[in-house]
Design a protein around this motif. Structure first.
Motif, PDB file in Angstrom:
ATOM      1  N   ARG A  18      62.608  11.856  37.202  1.00 24.27           N
ATOM      2  CA  ARG A  18      63.476  12.491  38.193  1.00 24.27           C
ATOM      3  C   ARG A  18      64.633  11.561  38.509  1.00 24.27           C
ATOM      4  NH1 ARG A  18      61.688  16.426  41.459  1.00 24.27           N
ATOM      5  NH2 ARG A  18      59.718  17.376  40.782  1.00 24.27           N
ATOM      6  N   LYS A  19      65.778  12.183  38.818  1.00 26.50           N
ATOM      7  CA  LYS A  19      66.901  11.370  39.276  1.00 26.50           C
ATOM      8  C   LYS A  19      67.525  12.080  40.449  1.00 26.50           C
ATOM      9  CE  LYS A  19      69.858   8.036  39.288  1.00 26.50           C
ATOM     10  NZ  LYS A  19      69.490   6.611  39.377  1.00 26.50           N
ATOM     11  N   THR A  20      67.573  11.395  41.573  1.00 27.11           N
ATOM     12  CA  THR A  20      68.170  11.962  42.783  1.00 27.11           C
ATOM     13  C   THR A  20      69.340  11.084  43.199  1.00 27.11           C
ATOM     14  OG1 THR A  20      65.927  12.565  43.402  1.00 27.11           O
ATOM     15  CG2 THR A  20      67.632  12.849  45.083  1.00 27.11           C
ATOM     16  N   TYR A  21      70.503  11.713  43.344  1.00 25.66           N
ATOM     17  CA  TYR A  21      71.661  10.985  43.868  1.00 25.66           C
ATOM     18  C   TYR A  21      71.758  11.279  45.342  1.00 25.66           C
ATOM     19  CZ  TYR A  21      73.284  10.519  39.016  1.00 25.66           C
ATOM     20  OH  TYR A  21      73.400  10.225  37.691  1.00 25.66           O
ATOM     21  N   SER A  22      71.770  10.244  46.159  1.00 26.51           N
ATOM     22  CA  SER A  22      71.945  10.480  47.595  1.00 26.51           C
ATOM     23  C   SER A  22      73.338  10.035  47.986  1.00 26.51           C
ATOM     24  CB  SER A  22      70.919   9.689  48.396  1.00 26.51           C
ATOM     25  OG  SER A  22      69.744   9.540  47.638  1.00 26.51           O
ATOM     26  N   THR A  23      74.184  11.015  48.232  1.00 25.04           N
ATOM     27  CA  THR A  23      75.523  10.705  48.709  1.00 25.04           C
ATOM     28  C   THR A  23      75.571  11.090  50.175  1.00 25.04           C
ATOM     29  OG1 THR A  23      76.104  11.643  46.588  1.00 25.04           O
ATOM     30  CG2 THR A  23      77.909  10.811  47.915  1.00 25.04           C
ATOM     31  N   GLY A  24      75.478  10.115  51.033  1.00 25.83           N
ATOM     32  CA  GLY A  24      75.452  10.381  52.472  1.00 25.83           C
ATOM     33  C   GLY A  24      74.229  11.198  52.832  1.00 25.83           C
ATOM     34  N   ALA A  25      74.452  12.319  53.506  1.00 24.80           N
ATOM     35  CA  ALA A  25      73.346  13.145  53.979  1.00 24.80           C
ATOM     36  C   ALA A  25      72.776  14.017  52.861  1.00 24.80           C
ATOM     37  CB  ALA A  25      73.806  14.023  55.134  1.00 24.80           C
ATOM     38  N   VAL A  26      73.647  14.382  51.877  1.00 23.80           N
ATOM     39  CA  VAL A  26      73.213  15.297  50.829  1.00 23.80           C
ATOM     40  C   VAL A  26      72.547  14.533  49.687  1.00 23.80           C
ATOM     41  CG1 VAL A  26      74.004  17.443  49.776  1.00 23.80           C
ATOM     42  CG2 VAL A  26      75.581  16.094  51.219  1.00 23.80           C
ATOM     43  N   ALA A  27      71.393  15.038  49.242  1.00 21.32           N
ATOM     44  CA  ALA A  27      70.740  14.453  48.079  1.00 21.32           C
ATOM     45  C   ALA A  27      70.823  15.454  46.944  1.00 21.32           C
ATOM     46  CB  ALA A  27      69.288  14.122  48.392  1.00 21.32           C
ATOM     47  N   VAL A  28      71.407  15.038  45.803  1.00 17.89           N
ATOM     48  CA  VAL A  28      71.512  15.918  44.649  1.00 17.89           C
ATOM     49  C   VAL A  28      70.401  15.575  43.675  1.00 17.89           C
ATOM     50  CG1 VAL A  28      72.972  16.692  42.750  1.00 17.89           C
ATOM     51  CG2 VAL A  28      74.009  16.014  44.926  1.00 17.89           C
ATOM     52  N   GLU A  29      69.599  16.556  43.338  1.00 19.31           N
ATOM     53  CA  GLU A  29      68.545  16.342  42.354  1.00 19.31           C
ATOM     54  C   GLU A  29      69.108  16.659  40.981  1.00 19.31           C
ATOM     55  OE1 GLU A  29      64.657  18.248  43.406  1.00 19.31           O
ATOM     56  OE2 GLU A  29      64.203  16.145  43.008  1.00 19.31           O
ATOM     57  N   ILE A  60      70.125   7.599  31.461  1.00 20.33           N
ATOM     58  CA  ILE A  60      68.774   7.055  31.584  1.00 20.33           C
ATOM     59  C   ILE A  60      68.230   6.682  30.210  1.00 20.33           C
ATOM     60  CG2 ILE A  60      66.394   7.693  32.154  1.00 20.33           C
ATOM     61  CD1 ILE A  60      67.568   9.065  34.647  1.00 20.33           C
ATOM     62  N   LEU A  61      68.454   7.593  29.216  1.00 18.13           N
ATOM     63  CA  LEU A  61      67.997   7.285  27.849  1.00 18.13           C
ATOM     64  C   LEU A  61      68.630   5.991  27.345  1.00 18.13           C
ATOM     65  CD1 LEU A  61      68.126  10.797  26.095  1.00 18.13           C
ATOM     66  CD2 LEU A  61      66.123   9.555  26.967  1.00 18.13           C
ATOM     67  N   GLY A  62      69.908   5.764  27.733  1.00 12.52           N
ATOM     68  CA  GLY A  62      70.642   4.607  27.228  1.00 12.52           C
ATOM     69  C   GLY A  62      70.474   3.357  28.066  1.00 12.52           C
ATOM     70  N   CYS A  63      69.539   3.400  29.042  1.00 12.29           N
ATOM     71  CA  CYS A  63      69.305   2.240  29.909  1.00 12.29           C
ATOM     72  C   CYS A  63      70.555   1.831  30.682  1.00 12.29           C
ATOM     73  CB  CYS A  63      68.807   1.032  29.115  1.00 12.29           C
ATOM     74  SG  CYS A  63      67.302   1.336  28.230  1.00 12.29           S
ATOM     75  N   LEU A  64      71.427   2.797  30.924  1.00  9.51           N
ATOM     76  CA  LEU A  64      72.596   2.507  31.745  1.00  9.51           C
ATOM     77  C   LEU A  64      72.255   2.774  33.201  1.00  9.51           C
ATOM     78  CD1 LEU A  64      75.277   4.237  29.518  1.00  9.51           C
ATOM     79  CD2 LEU A  64      75.006   1.781  29.867  1.00  9.51           C
ATOM     80  N   ASP A  65      71.200   3.522  33.429  1.00 12.61           N
ATOM     81  CA  ASP A  65      70.783   3.891  34.772  1.00 12.61           C
ATOM     82  C   ASP A  65      69.255   3.973  34.755  1.00 12.61           C
ATOM     83  OD1 ASP A  65      71.107   4.482  37.383  1.00 12.61           O
ATOM     84  OD2 ASP A  65      72.217   6.361  37.084  1.00 12.61           O
ATOM     85  N   VAL A  66      68.654   3.898  35.921  1.00 10.26           N
ATOM     86  CA  VAL A  66      67.182   3.952  35.958  1.00 10.26           C
ATOM     87  C   VAL A  66      66.730   5.203  36.703  1.00 10.26           C
ATOM     88  CG1 VAL A  66      66.752   1.487  35.757  1.00 10.26           C
ATOM     89  CG2 VAL A  66      67.297   2.450  37.992  1.00 10.26           C
ATOM     90  N   PRO A  67      65.597   5.782  36.295  1.00 13.67           N
ATOM     91  CA  PRO A  67      65.105   6.981  36.981  1.00 13.67           C
ATOM     92  C   PRO A  67      64.682   6.651  38.414  1.00 13.67           C
ATOM     93  CG  PRO A  67      63.700   6.399  35.088  1.00 13.67           C
ATOM     94  CD  PRO A  67      64.739   5.359  35.190  1.00 13.67           C
ATOM     95  N   THR A  68      64.808   7.662  39.295  1.00 16.26           N
ATOM     96  CA  THR A  68      64.327   7.490  40.662  1.00 16.26           C
ATOM     97  C   THR A  68      62.800   7.540  40.677  1.00 16.26           C
ATOM     98  OG1 THR A  68      66.206   8.916  41.174  1.00 16.26           O
ATOM     99  CG2 THR A  68      64.842   8.252  43.020  1.00 16.26           C
ATOM    100  N   GLU A  69      62.275   8.355  39.769  1.00 19.05           N
ATOM    101  CA  GLU A  69      60.828   8.562  39.703  1.00 19.05           C
ATOM    102  C   GLU A  69      60.464   8.818  38.258  1.00 19.05           C
ATOM    103  OE1 GLU A  69      58.409  11.707  41.813  1.00 19.05           O
ATOM    104  OE2 GLU A  69      59.892  11.210  43.377  1.00 19.05           O
ATOM    105  N   GLY A  70      59.208   8.603  37.904  1.00 22.22           N
ATOM    106  CA  GLY A  70      58.772   8.887  36.543  1.00 22.22           C
ATOM    107  C   GLY A  70      58.807   7.642  35.683  1.00 22.22           C
ATOM    108  N   ARG A  71      58.463   7.855  34.408  1.00 17.92           N
ATOM    109  CA  ARG A  71      58.258   6.731  33.513  1.00 17.92           C
ATOM    110  C   ARG A  71      59.073   6.953  32.257  1.00 17.92           C
ATOM    111  NH1 ARG A  71      54.132   3.079  32.749  1.00 17.92           N
ATOM    112  NH2 ARG A  71      53.613   2.678  30.556  1.00 17.92           N
ATOM    113  N   TYR A  72      59.737   5.901  31.832  1.00 19.54           N
ATOM    114  CA  TYR A  72      60.522   5.988  30.600  1.00 19.54           C
ATOM    115  C   TYR A  72      60.139   4.825  29.703  1.00 19.54           C
ATOM    116  CZ  TYR A  72      64.579   5.557  27.476  1.00 19.54           C
ATOM    117  OH  TYR A  72      65.385   5.428  26.385  1.00 19.54           O
TER     118      TYR A  72
END
Ligand SMILES: Nc1ncnc2c1ncn2[C@@H]1O[C@H](COP(=O)(O)OP(=O)(O)OP(=O)(O)O)[C@@H](O)[C@H]1O
Ligand SMILES: [Mg+2]
Lengths: 235, 408
Positions: A18-29, A60-72
């Motif tokens: 899972r990847k969740t972006y939290s920008t201020g009050a809004v969280a984008v899944e 995430i596949l390219g290791c440029l970012d990490v998942p919020t949840e889960g296993r890679y």
């Protein structure tokens, strides 16, 4: 070689990512529980509409970012165990990136752009130049080594970017809309290169929103609203 | 990534923004060149003062009327009692009283108008004794100094400084000619060799030396005050013994205790110390201002490096995607900042050195080049680059590749 045999081990293995972006009050899944295995040597296209989470997945596949949840797991290693320097080494040696925006450095010649990953791999100068030249020849731009990106067409720039992605001989090429900015001739050039690389045994993950492009792959995954589903395997 | 490769990358970045790099370096250039110049000016002034004080003679004690409070500071005198007289000079010259004193030269000094024919020139009229020539280590370019006989009789003779001679006789030979002072005609008997130690406020080459008796007659009074008494010790080793003897002799002659001494004695070292302490204060003050401009220059480097990090966020992201570790990125920006510092330092030192060569001709002040100051300036420039590069570099290193790549 086709990697669909019974002994094929996944080079990429995502479970419940899972990847969740939290920008201020809004969280984008952006990704909501992705389970996907890609085997070594596969040619996979990921297709989906704009905003569906394709780029997020590729980062995430390219290791440029990490998942919020889960296993890679990448080649058997859990990525969350690795530190920045180790991730950098993986990006450097095992992954070749191709971006929609080419992302070439404007002040450098094509040759130096292609050689850049080798700089971070610690390859000595003359060896770097030899390998960069070889990679440029492979994408048909041997005669443009000393040109700067500004002096090349969009298609040529993307071929330089492909040369840069394959110069370190990575096991896997990750391409995010590599043909998004190209006309049909250049698109065919780039897709032809990918087909060759696949023939040579590389794993290729191609992200696109174009069905014709996706048809080049052996396997197509569809992503919609951060969830993935397997499409019919193209014959 | 090798250091050479990092250096090349940083050099490319500096070159790619040539004008900006130059403007960034400007603060450091100005700071470093002014440090080199102010230190050079300070050292030059010190050298000059030392030359002047050396040129007074060697192993000298300088006795002045008026009490002193330590070095330099002078308390108000006691009216007529705070005077030095010829009798004092004779007392000091007495071998029985002061065995370590070689010679004594009492001098009076007044500003007077001299005339030769139709030419007028205002100069310093120095009245002294025959010992002046040796005590002040002066030699004659032509003619002779006055004799003991001429001193006793108060003869109408004068020895001119070279500048005075040139002014009055426009480079002709003045020996044998006549100079008029206060209505009296003095015969020129000699011209002094240039001393080389000359400032705006005390030109040792523009003076007219006469027997002290003549000076007192011309001044219209026999009690014309002795301004300075130059006492030469027999050697450098006996200087402090001579100091004690002169002090004791004068206290006895004036019948006062050490606390109420109405004269002061200074050595050349003490004079040098006094002159240098003011000099040093000025140098430190100026160098302080230069240091502030260096600090401002350093902040300029940091500012531009921060802008550069923001501007090249995509480049940083790309480099990270291609395998640059955070430390490789940090090194790249740190070296870039250091290059700006070092280039700024080199340009600043060059300007400073050119300044030390050109400036003496423009402002008539000697300026020395000090190798330690230059080395220190270069080190400081490098330090500024590194010091003010650390923060921007670690900001660049901390960027996550994806934030960097995503930004447009
Ligand atoms: N840094 C971010 N902060 C907040 N939201 C983000 C961020 N990056 C992506 N998103 C959101 O995550 C979702 C998926 O974005 P993503 O870029 O992965 O889409 P995409 O499938 O690549 O789209 P496109 O085809 O237009 O490139 C979108 O809704 C997007 O707004
Ligand atoms: Mg995208």
């Amino acid at each position: 070689m086709k990697a669909h045999g019974a002994d094929a081990r996944p080079i990429l293995d995502l479970t419940g990512v899972r990847k969740t972006y939290s920008t201020g009050a809004v969280a984008v899944e952006a990704l909501r529980g992705i389970d996907v295995q890609i085997n070594a040597g596969e040619y996979v296209a990921i297709i989906g509409p704009s905003g569906s989470g394709k780029s997020t997945l590729m980062h995430i596949l390219g290791c440029l970012d990490v998942p919020t949840e889960g296993r890679y797991e990448l080649a058997g290693r859990d990525v969350s165990d690795l530190d920045e320097a180790e991730l950098a080494a993986i990006r450097n040696r095992e992954i070749g990136f191709v971006f929609q925006q080419f992302n070439l450095l404007a002040d450098m010649t094509a040759l130096r752009n292609v050689a850049l990953p080798l700089v971070y791999a610690g390859v000595p100068g003359h060896e770097r130049e030899r390998r960069a030249r070889q990679a440029l020849e492979r994408v048909g731009l041997g005669d443009r080594a000393d040109h700067r990106p500004g002096e090349l067409s969009g298609g040529q720039q993307q071929r330089v970017a492909v040369a840069r992605a394959l110069v370190t001989e990575p096991a896997m090429i990750l391409a995010d809309e590599p043909t998004g900015n190209l006309d049909s001739v250049s698109t065919d050039d780039v897709l032809g290169l990918f087909a060759e690389l696949h023939e040579a045994g590389r794993t290729i993950v191609l992200i696109t929103h174009d069905h014709e492009v996706a048809e080049q792959a052996e396997r197509v995954l569809t992503i919609r609203d951060g969830e993935i589903s397997e499409a019919v395997v193209v014959p | 990534m090798t250091w050479f490769e990092t250096l090349r990358t940083a050099g490319d970045a500096v070159r790619a923004h040539r004008l900006r790099s130059l403007l960034t370096m400007l603060g450091i250039v100005i700071g470093i060149s002014s440090v080199v110049l102010t230190v050079g000016l300070g050292l030059g002034a010190q050298d000059k003062v030392r030359d002047q004080i050396d040129a007074l003679g060697s192993n000298l004690l300088i006795v002045s009327p008026g009490s002193s409070t330590g070095t330099g500071g002078v308390r108000g005198g006691f009216g007529s009692s705070s005077m030095l007289t010829l009798a004092d000079a004779e007392a000091i010259a007495d071998k029985a009283v002061a065995p370590d004193v070689a010679r004594v030269a009492p001098t009076t000094s007044t500003t007077t108008s001299l005339a030769a024919g139709t030419t007028n020139w205002t100069s310093r009229l120095v009245g002294t004794t025959t010992t002046w020539e040796q005590v002040r280590s002066r030699t004659l370019a032509s003619g002779r100094f006055f004799t003991a006989d001429e001193l006793t009789t108060g003869a109408d003779v004068v020895v001119l400084g070279p500048d005075t001679s040139n002014e009055l006789f426009s480079f002709g030979s003045p020996v044998g000619q006549t100079v008029t002072v206060n209505g009296a005609s003095l015969t020129v008997i000699g011209v002094l060799e240039a001393s080389g130690a000359t400032t705006e406020d005390s030109n040792e080459d523009d003076l007219a030396v006469v027997p002290i008796t003549t000076a007192q007659r011309l001044g219209g009074s026999t009690s014309i005050a002795i301004a300075t008494m130059y006492v030469e010790a027999t050697s450098a080793d006996t200087l402090s013994a001579a100091y004690q003897e002169v002090n004791a002799a004068l206290l006895t002659a004036h019948d006062v205790t050490g606390e109420e001494a109405d004269f002061s004695i200074a050595t050349q070292d003490a004079l040098l110390e006094t002159a240098n302490s003011t000099n040093r204060t000025m140098t430190i003050l100026l160098a302080g201002i230069a240091a502030i401009s260096l600090l401002v220059g350093g902040i300029g480097v940091m500012n531009i490096m921060l802008v550069s990090v923001t501007e090249r966020i995509r480049e940083i992201g790309l480099r990270k995607a291609l395998g640059a570790t955070p430390s490789a990125i940090r090194r790249q920006f740190l070296i870039e900042a250091s290059l700006l510092g070092v280039f700024g330092g080199v340009i600043g030192v060059s300007i400073g050195v050119v300044g030390t060569v050109v400036l003496p001709d423009l402002i008539d002040q000697p300026v020395s080049i000090s190798a330690p100051a230059i080395a220190a300036a270069l080190l400081v420039a490098l330090g500024l680059g590194v010091g003010f590069g650390v923060y921007p570099a670690s900001r660049a290193a901390r960027l996550t590749p994806i934030d960097a790549l995503r930004s447009e």
